[in-house]
Design an enzyme around this catalytic site. Structure first.
Site, short mmCIF file in Angstrom:
data_model
loop_
_atom_site.label_atom_id
_atom_site.label_comp_id
_atom_site.label_asym_id
_atom_site.label_seq_id
_atom_site.Cartn_x
_atom_site.Cartn_y
_atom_site.Cartn_z
CD GLU A 1 -10.83 -9.18 -2.37
OE1 GLU A 1 -10.63 -9.93 -3.32
OE2 GLU A 1 -10.50 -9.43 -1.20
CD GLN B 1 -3.41 -5.33 5.40
OE1 GLN B 1 -3.53 -5.68 6.57
NE2 GLN B 1 -2.27 -5.51 4.74
#
Lengths: 333, 281, 154, 421
Positions: free
Chosen positions: A289, A90
Site C-alpha cells: 500500500e 503478508q
C-alpha cells in the site's frame, strides 16, 4: 506554454490490521526426503508475489533453492488460515509464520543431524547449498535429502505448524491514544511534471521513489510494487473518478473510467531503503500500500511548483487547473 | 440476424436492398453498439472481403482512399504522410494499435461520432466522399455531407475519399484525457496553401465540439491572404477560441474547451509550420 | 453460419452464430482460455490476438470478420521448452504480477518485434499502449520488451 | 549471510502466466453447468413492495433466487449488515435483489430482464455531511437507531491553545478526494459446485479464502468443513476482493440445484458490485513555529461509507491516525467520521484510509514552507518522525523509522529546477 515543476511527498503507513485486532498468520511445512519442501498457508498471492517470498524464506533457512520449495495457498481444505491479503501484511505476518514453521522443522532436523555428526549442539549444524553438516567442518556434511531420508527410515518426520500474531493495541475511543499499528512503513517520492498552461494538461516526466521496507526479501518484487503503486497513484492524482449522479455510477466502463496507459506512466526510479525491523522476517516490513501514497502529493506539489496553483480536490483535472489559473490571472479569462 | 460477406461492391449494394441491413466496416464501434442493444440490425453486410475498398492511390490530381482502409494502413502510408499530413498524424494517435489495425476511415465517417479522429483532417484537406447505392453514384464534399441529416440514406455505401492535390500543408492535434486510448475531447486540423511566407488559403476544422466535426469558414477567411507570422498565429488561436465558444454555446464543457482549444491549435499549427515544439522556461 | 479459421497453425471449420465474437469462439468453442476478457469494449487489450500479423482486440472482432484469417493466440506463442524472447524477458525482468494482462502484452510485444525488431523506447511504449495493466506500472514490462528486442535483434 | 533473501528470485507463477496457462475463475467450466445472472437494484434507496418472477420462468430457466432462499441472508467483514439478496429495502444502486440460473447465459439474461421489481422510493442521502445532520433519516436503524455516523474517532494530544500560541504561521484549507474503483483487470467470476463428497466447492479469485468460506457456510447453514474455497489465480485485487460478492449466491444456487453454477461479471457489473475507495472531505488547520517546527494540527475528516459498513470504521481510524503525516506534532486535535449514505458502498482499497490525508498534510507542508520562506525539503527535515518520536496517538516509535532516509535518498534528484528531478 509548457512549464515544469518538481514536488515531493513524504508518507507513512501503519501496516497490519491494527488496533489490537487479532492479526494472525499460520503455516504448515514439510521437509521431504529428497531435499525439497512444501509449505502451506492461507495467504493468497493476488499477483504481488507473496508465494515467492515464502519460497525464498524456506529456501534460505534450509539452504535450498527457491525452486525446490512448493508453496500451496488459498485452498481452505488444506491450508491454514493466514488472514487477508491486505493491510500490507503478508510479507511481514505470514512471512513470520512461515519463518517460524521452517525454523521449527529445521530445529528437529538440526537436532537429528547433531546426533548423527556427534556435534554437541544443534546450533552447530548448518544447512547450506543443499547440504547439511557441521559449521566450519566441510568433512562432516551430507546432502540434505540424504539426511532426511535416513531420518525417515528411523521414523523421524520434519513437519511443523506455526502461527505468528502481530502486536498492536486498540486506541482509546475518548482521545485516540494507543499504539494502533506496528510496524510503520515510510516512503518519499519526487515528481517532475510539465503543465500546459493553455490546455491544463499535466504530463508526468519522472518519478523517483524511495521506500523503507525494512529488508527487501525480493528487490525485484519491491521495485514491481513501487512502480505499480506509482501508476495507481498517478491515476488517483490526475485521472480517475467514479462519477456519481444521485448514487448512480455514470462511467461504469474502462472507456469512461480511465486508468493510466503505458504512455501515461513515466520513467520510475526506485530506491530501496532498509531500516531493519527486528520483529519482521530478516528485518522486513511491508510495501504494497505505501507504494501508492507519496506520488499523489508529489504530483500536486509539482503542479503548484510549475504554475503556482494549489489543487485541493482530486483528481487534478485540466479543467480544475485552467480554472485555478484563470482565478490567479484574471486577464486570462 | 443474417451475415453476408460480399466479394464486390455490386453484390454489397444488392444485399443492402433489403431493409434492416447494415454495412459492417471495421466493426470496432458497430459490434459494441450491437452488444449494448443500441442497434439491432436484421443483417450485417461485412465489407471486409472487397479488396477494391482497401486501396490508397494517386489518380490524376486526386489522392484516393478506399473506405475500408484501416487507420494503421493510412498511418503507414508514405503517400498519406506526404499528401495528407494531418490525416497521417491523426492515424498515429487514434485509439490504440489494436484499434488502428481494425478501424477504418469509412467506418469513422459512417459511425460519425462527434469525436471521430479522421474527420477534421479530411475536412481541412477538402476531401470529397464517393457514395454508391442502388440509385447510383454521388461525389460530395465532406463538409457538405456532414450537414445532411441523416448522414447517409439507407443502402448507401461509402466507397472512398478523394483528396485534391493542390499543394496544401496540413496539421492535426487533439486533446484527450490520457496519452493513449483517449477519445478526443477536442481535435483540430488546419490546412494551408502558402507562397513566399503568405497564407494564400486556409481551412480550419474542429472535432468533438458539437454534434459533428465542422469547418469554420469565418476563421478560414480571417486567416487567408495574410503574412505568416506570430500575430497570424495568435489570431488563429484567438479565432479558434471564438469558433469553439460559438459552437459549444452553453454546454457544460464550454468554459474549459473554449480556452483549451488555443493550446491544441497551437500544437497543430506548429507541426504544420515547423519550428518544432516550444517549451516553457 | 460457417467460418474457416486458422488458429495457431491448426485449421478449423466452425459453425458460429452471427453475433458471436472471435473472443467467444476462442474461449468457448476452442477452449483457448489464455485470451482474457477484461472489458468487452476494446479498451484493456487483455483479449489481444494476432490476426494476419496484426494485433486486434478479439472482443471487437465478430466471428464472421475472422473468416479465412490466420489467428495467433497466446497458446500459439512459445512453450516451456522454448519460450519466445518476450516471454523469457517478462519472467526474468519480473514484469509479471497478477498476469491477467500478460497474454495480451506478450502478443502486442511479439507483433511489434515481428514488424520492427529494433524499436526505440518510444516505439515500444506506443506499441504497448493498447494493453492496460493495473499492477506493474508498465515500467518492467517496457524494460522486458526492450530486453527481448535486443535478443531478437542478435 | 543470506543467500536467497535479498535477491530477485524468479517467481514460479510467472511462467504459467506468460504462456496463458494460469487459470482465473472465468477459465473454469464444468459439464452441465448453469449460468447465473444477478439482478441489481436500480434505486438508491427504496422499499421493495414486491418481486414478481412469473414472466421470467422461461424455458431454460432453472432457478430464481431471492432473499428467502438463504438460510442466513447477511454478510459483512465487520458487521453482517449487507444482505446477500435484498430484503425489504435496497440501500444503493447495484444492490443484488435476485439471481437467475439458466441453461445458457443468454437465457439467464433474457429472464433477468423480465423480473418485475416494484420499488417504493425512499428519501436518499448522497452527501455524507448531509447524512451527519441529526435530522437525517438513519439508513441502518438496526445498528445505529438515530444516526448515520457509524464511526467517530477523536484523537487528542497536547493543548491546542498552547499550540496556536506557538504558531508563527497557520495554514487552513479544505481538501477533498474522489471515489475511485480498483479497476483490477480481471472482472469477478465464480464457479460453484457440489463435489463427490457432497461438499460445496467454490472456485474464485479472492483476497481471503478462509473468510469467504466462513461467510458461505454461514449463509448456507453449513459447517466450515463442508465448504471448500479454492482460490484460482487472482487477476489483481487492491482491496476490491475483500468483501464477498458473487460467492454466496453461486454457492447457494449450486446447493439448491445440485448443479455446477458459473457467474461471470461483465466490466459494467463489476463496477456496480464491488466496494469503492472512500471519498473524503478533510478540513485542515496546521500551525508552525518560526523555525519551521510543526506545533499544532486541527483536522476533521469525513469519509463517505456508502450504503454498508464494510471496513469503514477501520479506514476512518487509519485516516485519523495518519492525519499528521510522518511528522511529530505536539498539539493535535483530530476527528474522523464514517457516514452512511446511499452511494455505492466503500471499503478497502490500497492505502486504506491513509491515501486520502496524504493530499492534505503534504499540501499543508508546502504551503507552510512558502509562508515561512523555507524550502519544502527543510520544513520536512525539521519535522519528520525518527526513532524515539511520539505520534499523535502517543505511540513511541522504537525502531525502523526510515522517513528521513527516504527523503534524503530523493534529494540528489531534487536540487532545484536546474538539477531537475
Amino acid at each position: 506554454m509548457k512549464k515544469r515543476g518538481v514536488g515531493i511527498g513524504c508518507t507513512w503507513y501503519g501496516t497490519g490490521y491494527g488496533n489490537g485486532f487479532p492479526d494472525v498468520s499460520s503455516a504448515f511445512l514439510e521437509i521431504h526426503d529428497d531435499g525439497s519442501a512444501t509449505v502451506l498457508t492461507g495467504a493468497i498471492d493476488v499477483g504481488q508475489g507473496s508465494s515467492t517470498v515464502y519460497a525464498q524464506i524456506v529456501a534460505e533457512e534450509l539452504g535450498l533453492k527457491p525452486e525446490d520449495i512448493t508453496v500451496v495457498t488459498g485452498d481452505t481444505d488444506v491450508a491454514p488460515d493466514s488472514g487477508t491479503t491486505a493491510a500490507t501484511r503478508q510479507t511481514y505476518n505470514t512471512g513470520n509464520a512461515v519463518l517460524r514453521a521452517v525454523r521449527q522443522a529445521k530445529g528437529k532436523l538440526q537436532a537429528y543431524a547433531a546426533r548423527t555428526f556427534s556435534c554437541t549442539t544443534p546450533e552447530g549444524i548448518e544447512l547450506k547449498d543443499g547440504y547439511i553438516g557441521v559449521k566450519g567442518d566441510p568433512s562432516r556434511r551430507m546432502p540434505l535429502g540424504e539426511m532426511v531420508s535416513t531420518a525417515r527410515l528411523q521414523g523421524e518426520r520434519f513437519i511443523s505448524a506455526e502461527s505468528f500474531t502481530a502486536q498492536t493495541t486498540p486506541v482509546n475511543m475518548e482521545n485516540g491514544q494507543g499504539a494502533p499499528y506496528w510496524p510503520y512503513a515510510f516512503g518519499c517520492q519526487a515528481a517532475e511534471v510539465e503543465v500546459d498552461t493553455e490546455t491544463g494538461i499535466v504530463r508526468v516526466l519522472k518519478i523517483v521513489a524511495a521506500h523503507d521496507v525494512g529488508k527487501a526479501i525480493n528487490p525485484t518484487q519491491v521495485e514491481g510494487q513501487i512502480a505499480g503503486g506509482v501508476a495507481q497513484g498517478l491515476g488517483y492524482a490526475l485521472l480517475e473518478q467514479v462519477e456519481l449522479k444521485e448514487g448512480k455510477i455514470q462511467n461504469p466502463a474502462l472507456s469512461s473510467y480511465l486508468i493510466p496507459t503505458a504512455l501515461d506512466v513515466p520513467e520510475i526510479e526506485s530506491i530501496i531503503i532498509e531500516e531493519t525491523e527486528s520483529s519482521g522476517p530478516y528485518g522486513a516490513k511491508g510495501l504494497g500500500e505505501p507504494a501508492m501514497l507519496p506520488v499523489v502529493a508529489a504530483v500536486i506539489n509539482a503542479i503548484d511548483d510549475a504554475v503556482g496553483v494549489r489543487i485541493t480536490s482530486l483528481p487534478a483535472t485540466p479543467e480544475k487547473i485552467l480554472a485555478a489559473l484563470a482565478e490567479k490571472e484574471p486577464e486570462r479569462r | 440476424m443474417d451475415y453476408f460477406r460480399p466479394l464486390s461492391i455490386e453484390e454489397a449494394l444488392g444485399l443492402a436492398q433489403q431493409p434492416g441491413r447494415l454495412f459492417l466496416a471495421g466493426g470496432t464501434d458497430l459490434s459494441l453498439h450491437m452488444r449494448e442493444g443500441r442497434i439491432n440490425p436484421l443483417g450485417l453486410i461485412d465489407l471486409g472481403k472487397i479488396a477494391e475498398l482497401k486501396e490508397i492511390r494517386l489518380e490524376g490530381e486526386w489522392l484516393e482512399i478506399g473506405s475500408m482502409t484501416t487507420f494503421y494502413d493510412l498511418g503507414q502510408s508514405d503517400l498519406i504522410r506526404k499528401q495528407a499530413k494531418a490525416l497521417w498524424q491523426a492515424c498515429q494517435t487514434m485509439g490504440s494499435p489494436q484499434i488502428r489495425h481494425q478501424a477504418t476511415i469509412g467506418g469513422n465517417l459512417g459511425n460519425c461520432s462527434p469525436a471521430a479522429d479522421g474527420l477534421p483532417p479530411l475536412l481541412a484537406l477538402g476531401a470529397e466522399v464517393e457514395l454508391v447505392s442502388a440509385r447510383g453514384r454521388e461525389r460530395v464534399l465532406l463538409a457538405d455531407l456532414l450537414k445532411r441529416t441523416p448522414l447517409l440514406e439507407s443502402g448507401t455505401l461509402i466507397k472512398g475519399f478523394l483528396i485534391p492535390l493542390q499543394g496544401w500543408d496540413s496539421g492535426f492535434a487533439k486533446l484527450g484525457r490520457r496519452q493513449a486510448l483517449a477519445i478526443a475531447r477536442l481535435s483540430t486540423a488546419f490546412a494551408l496553401k502558402r507562397q513566399d511566407g503568405v497564407a494564400l488559403e486556409v481551412r480550419a476544422a474542429f472535432g468533438a465540439v458539437g454534434r459533428r466535426a465542422f469547418l469554420s469558414e469565418p476563421l478560414a477567411q480571417s486567416l487567408s491572404g495574410r503574412v505568416l507570422n506570430e500575430s497570424w498565429l495568435e489570431d488563429a488561436v484567438k479565432g479558434s477560441q471564438n469558433a469553439v465558444a460559438e459552437a459549444l454555446g452553453s454546454r457544460a464543457s464550454a468554459p474549459y474547451k473554449r480556452v483549451a482549444v488555443g493550446g491544441v491549435v497551437r500544437q497543430a499549427l506548429k507541426t504544420m509550420l515547423g519550428g518544432g515544439n516550444h517549451d516553457g522556461d | 453460419m460457417e467460418i474457416k479459421l486458422e488458429v495457431n497453425r491448426k485449421h478449423y471449420i466452425l459453425d458460429v452464430t452471427e453475433d458471436e465474437r472471435l473472443l467467444d469462439v476462442l474461449r468457448n468453442r476452442l477452449g483457448l482460455t489464455g485470451t482474457k476478457e477484461g472489458c468487452g469494449e476494446g479498451e484493456c487489450g487483455a483479449c489481444t490476438v494476432i490476426m494476419d500479423g496484426k494485433t486486434v482486440n478479439s472482443c471487437l472482432v465478430l466471428a464472421g470478420q475472422a473468416d479465412g484469417r490466420r489467428i495467433t493466440t497466446i497458446e500459439g506463442v512459445g512453450s516451456r521448452r522454448s519460450p519466445h524472447p518476450v516471454q523469457k524477458a517478462l519472467v526474468e525482468v519480473g514484469a509479471v504480477q497478477c498476469g491477467f494482462c500478460t497474454p495480451g502484452m506478450v502478443l502486442s510485444a511479439k507483433a511489434l518485434l515481428d514488424q520492427n525488431p529494433k524499436p526505440t523506447d518510444d516505439e515500444i511504449a506506443v506499441g504497448m499502449s493498447g494493453n492496460l495493466c493495473r499492477c506493474t506500472g508498465y515500467d518492467k514490462i517496457l524494460r522486458a520488451v526492450r530486453k527481448a528486442s535486443e535478443e531478437v535483434a542478435e | 549471510m543470506t543467500q536467497v533473501i535479498g535477491n530477485g528470485s524468479i517467481r514460479e507463477d510467472a511462467w504459467g502466466k506468460v504462456f496463458g496457462e494460469s487459470k482465473y475463475p472465468a477459465d473454469f467450466n464444468r459439464p452441465d453447468q448453469i449460468y447465473g445472472v444477478v439482478i441489481r437494484s436500480t434505486q438508491a434507496h427504496a422499499r421493495i413492495r414486491s418481486i414478481n418472477v412469473d414472466k421470467a420462468r422461461l424455458p431454460g430457466v432453472i432457478t430464481i433466487l431471492t432473499a428467502e432462499d438463504m438460510v442466513y441472508n447477511r454478510h459483512g467483514v465487520l458487521f453482517r449488515d449487507q444482505p446477500v439478496l435484498a430484503e425489504e429495502r435496497v440501500r444503493m444502486i447495484g444492490d443484488p435483489v435476485a439471481a437467475i440460473g439458466a441453461e445458457s447465459l443468454a437465457a439467464a439474461k433474457q429472464a433477468a430482464a423480465l423480473v418485475e421489481i416494484d420499488y417504493e422510493p425512499l428519501p436518499a442521502i448522497f452527501d455524507p455531511e448531509e447524512g451527519m445532520k441529526p435530522s437525517a433519516l438513519p439508513l441502518h436503524p438496526e445498528l445505529f437507531p438515530d444516526t448515520n455516523i457509524l464511526y467517530h474517532l477523536p484523537i487528542r494530544r497536547g493543548n491546542m491553545d498552547e499550540g496556536w500560541t506557538q504558531a508563527e504561521v497557520v495554514v487552513e484549507r479544505e481538501y477533498s478526494t474522489q471515489m475511485v474503483d480498483h479497476a483490477f483487470l480481471q472482472p469477478e467470476a465464480v464457479l460453484a459446485y457440489i463435489d463427490e463428497r457432497g461438499h460445496v466447492v467454490v472456485q474464485v479469485a479472492t483476497q481471503y479464502a478462509h473468510y469467504d468460506r466462513g461467510e458461505i457456510a454461514h449463509a448456507l447453514g453449513l459447517k466450515n468443513s463442508k465448504v471448500q474455497v479454492k482460490t484460482t489465480t487472482v487477476g489483481g485485487a487492491f482491496g476490491g476482493r475483500e468483501d464477498i460478492s458473487l460467492q454466496i449466491i453461486a454457492a447457494m444456487m449450486a446447493w439448491k440445484t445440485m448443479r455446477p453454477v458459473k457467474f461471470e461479471n461483465t466490466r459494467n457489473e463489476s463496477f456496480y458490485s464491488h466496494s469503492k475507495r472512500h471519498p473524503m472531505k478533510m478540513y485542515y488547520k496546521t500551525g508552525a513555529a518560526k523555525d519551521g517546527r510543526l506545533v499544532a494540527l486541527e483536522a476533521k475528516i469525513i469519509g463517505d461509507a456508502g450504503a454498508y459498513t464494510s471496513w469503514s470504521p477501520n479506514i476512518l481510524r487509519k485516516a485519523a491516525v495518519h492525519a499528521t503525516g510522518p511528522y511529530e506534532i505536539p498539539h493535535v486535535k483530530i476527528d474522523s467520521y464514517a457516514v452512511y449514505t446511499n452511494n455505492p458502498y466503500t471499503g478497502a482499497m490500497r492505502g486504506f484510509g491513509a491515501a486520502q490525508p496524504v493530499v492534505a498534510y503534504e499540501s499543508q507542508m508546502d504551503l507552510l514552507a512558502k509562508e515561512l520562506g523555507i524550502s519544502q525539503v527543510e520544513i520536512r527535515m525539521r519535522n519528520l518522525l525518527k526513532v524515539g518520536s511520539t505520534t499523535a496517538t502517543g505511540q513511541v516509535l522504537t525502531e525502523s523509522v526510515g522517513a528521513e532516509a527516504c527523503l534524503k535518498a530523493v534529494l540528489p534528484y531534487l536540487t532545484g529546477k536546474e538539477g531537475r528531478v
